[in-house]
Design an enzyme around this catalytic site. Structure first.
Site, short mmCIF file in Angstrom:
data_model
loop_
_atom_site.label_atom_id
_atom_site.label_comp_id
_atom_site.label_asym_id
_atom_site.label_seq_id
_atom_site.Cartn_x
_atom_site.Cartn_y
_atom_site.Cartn_z
N GLN A 242 -17.52 -0.09 13.39
CA GLN A 242 -16.70 -1.31 13.41
C GLN A 242 -16.23 -1.67 12.01
OE1 GLN A 242 -17.32 -4.67 16.16
NE2 GLN A 242 -17.71 -5.93 14.37
N GLU A 243 -17.11 -1.51 11.02
CA GLU A 243 -16.71 -1.80 9.65
C GLU A 243 -15.57 -0.89 9.22
OE1 GLU A 243 -18.41 -1.66 5.04
OE2 GLU A 243 -19.78 -1.37 6.71
N ARG A 269 18.91 -5.94 -3.18
CA ARG A 269 18.99 -5.46 -4.56
C ARG A 269 20.15 -4.48 -4.71
NH1 ARG A 269 17.72 -6.79 -9.77
NH2 ARG A 269 17.31 -4.93 -11.02
N GLN A 280 21.13 7.39 0.00
CA GLN A 280 20.50 8.24 1.02
C GLN A 280 19.01 8.43 0.76
OE1 GLN A 280 21.28 12.61 1.39
NE2 GLN A 280 22.22 12.02 3.34
N GLY A 365 -17.88 3.58 2.55
CA GLY A 365 -18.08 5.02 2.50
C GLY A 365 -16.82 5.66 1.98
#
Length: 381
Positions: A242-243, A269, A280, A365
């Protein structure tokens, strides 16, 4: 855009409420909070009054027993607005579930209601100066003596560290048993021997209080053990998906927001007498980013569906974490490039997002650990 089908009308109404709250109560002040290095506790209490904290907590402990998607809505809106100083996600989606899923009835009754209201702020202390992603390598130890534990050690990179009222500490209760010797202890701020170190200065996420924590002969009541002694590593493995999904959710929401800011910017801009959007190269870059975000969105939403059914496994969550955090950094970097020099100015959202994104590939992690988890699953047997 491919329509999302996860959220009900109630979820979307909740999203509108969260967005308005953040626009009024957080966005105008976030720059000041970046200078101060933390978000004021008053914001937590206001969020608690609105039901934004710990909505998944059951009614028995002060919550509303909502599904995980309500937490997802809050996380997405916080990330889209670039409010990386707000540590509600860790408090709601990591700390509270450990207490509710594994804690005793006493711990649930004592802490969860005040976490829901924002009176108490939670943190979890895993990382150490010598052990980051290697949870089995933690040196912090807790020795049981009668009706309490004596806790010694230090932690670093702890989110909500300065504001935290309660901290779940990952500690070795039996150093000779490796992973089977890890336990989780709930420690109250203000307990003798528990000291908060400096608020760490980071490359990004400058409004998030991230701290060192020190424990010297801290006397922790035995009743503050979460679950069973020696089961801490298993609990961590059960909750980490879940984390890691949460990291992917936040990262994708921020990347989508960076893309939206950039899309609007290149339409307005001009360069060499033309809109930046008319070149492009710009068009191709926009098409590439849009498609990659759509692919990631489909993957993350599918992970969410699996998680709601309790079917999200560790390798799949690891894949979501590493893939999206890598993508987030790549998308935001491309958005900075399309902004030109202004993309490097702190006043522009993409500049902040550029600094804030990088840590996503490290915490929860590292992405290298995520790839190890996936490869092990592929090669098992």
């Amino acid at each position: 855009m491919i329509p999302r089908t996860l959220f009900s009308s109630d979820h979307e109404a909740f999203r509108d409420t969260v967005r308005r709250f953040l626009e009024n109560e957080a966005v105008p002040h976030h720059e000041q909070w970046e200078e101060e290095g933390q978000v004021p506790r008053e914001l937590w209490r206001k969020a608690g009054e609105q039901g934004f904290l710990c909505p998944m907590v059951s009614e028995a402990y002060g919550g509303i027993g909502a599904d995980f998607l309500y937490s997802v809505v809050v996380s997405e809106e916080v990330s889209r607005a670039g409010l990386t100083g707000i540590g509600w996600g860790l408090h709601t989606e990591i700390v509270a579930p450990y207490i509710e899923h594994y804690g005793s009835e006493t711990l649930k009754q004592k802490y969860l209601p005040k976490m829901v209201t924002g009176e108490l702020i939670g943190a979890i202390a895993m990382s150490e100066p010598g052990a980051g992603s290697d949870l089995q390598g933690v040196k912090t130890n807790a020795v049981k003596q009668g009706d309490h534990y004596i806790l010694n050690g230090s932690k670093t990179f702890i989110t909500n560290g300065q504001n935290a009222d309660i901290v779940i500490v990952v500690a070795k209760t039996d150093p000779d048993k490796g992973a089977k010797g890890i336990s989780l202890l709930l420690v109250d701020a203000g307990t003798a021997g528990f000291e908060k170190g400096k608020n760490l200065k980071k490359v990004g996420m400058k409004a998030q209080d991230t701290s060192e924590l020190f424990f010297q002969d801290v006397k922790v009541p035995a009743e503050n053990l979460i679950g069973e002694e020696g089961m801490g590593f298993i609990y961590l493995m059960q909750e980490l998906p879940q984390e890691r999904l949460g990291i992917a959710i936040n990262g994708l929401a921020m990347a989508e927001s960076a893309f939206e800011h950039t899309l609007n910017y290149v339409k307005e801009r001009t360069a060499f007498g033309r809109r930046v959007a008319d070149f492009q190269n710009t068009q191709f870059k926009l098409a590439e980013m849009h498609t990659r975000l759509e692919v990631a969105r489909a993957y993350v939403d599918r992970c969410l569906e699996l998680h709601l059914k309790k079917e999200l496994d560790v390798p799949t969550a690891a894949g979501a974490k590493y893939y999206v955090s890598d993508l987030q950094c790549e998308i935001v970097d491309e958005c900075v490039q399309l902004h030109g020099g202004y993309g490097y100015m702190w006043e522009y959202p993409v500049a902040r997002m550029f600094a804030d994104s990088r840590v996503q590939r490290i915490y929860g992690g590292t992405n290298e650990i995520m790839k190890t988890i996936i490869s092990r699953a592929l090669l098992a047997g």
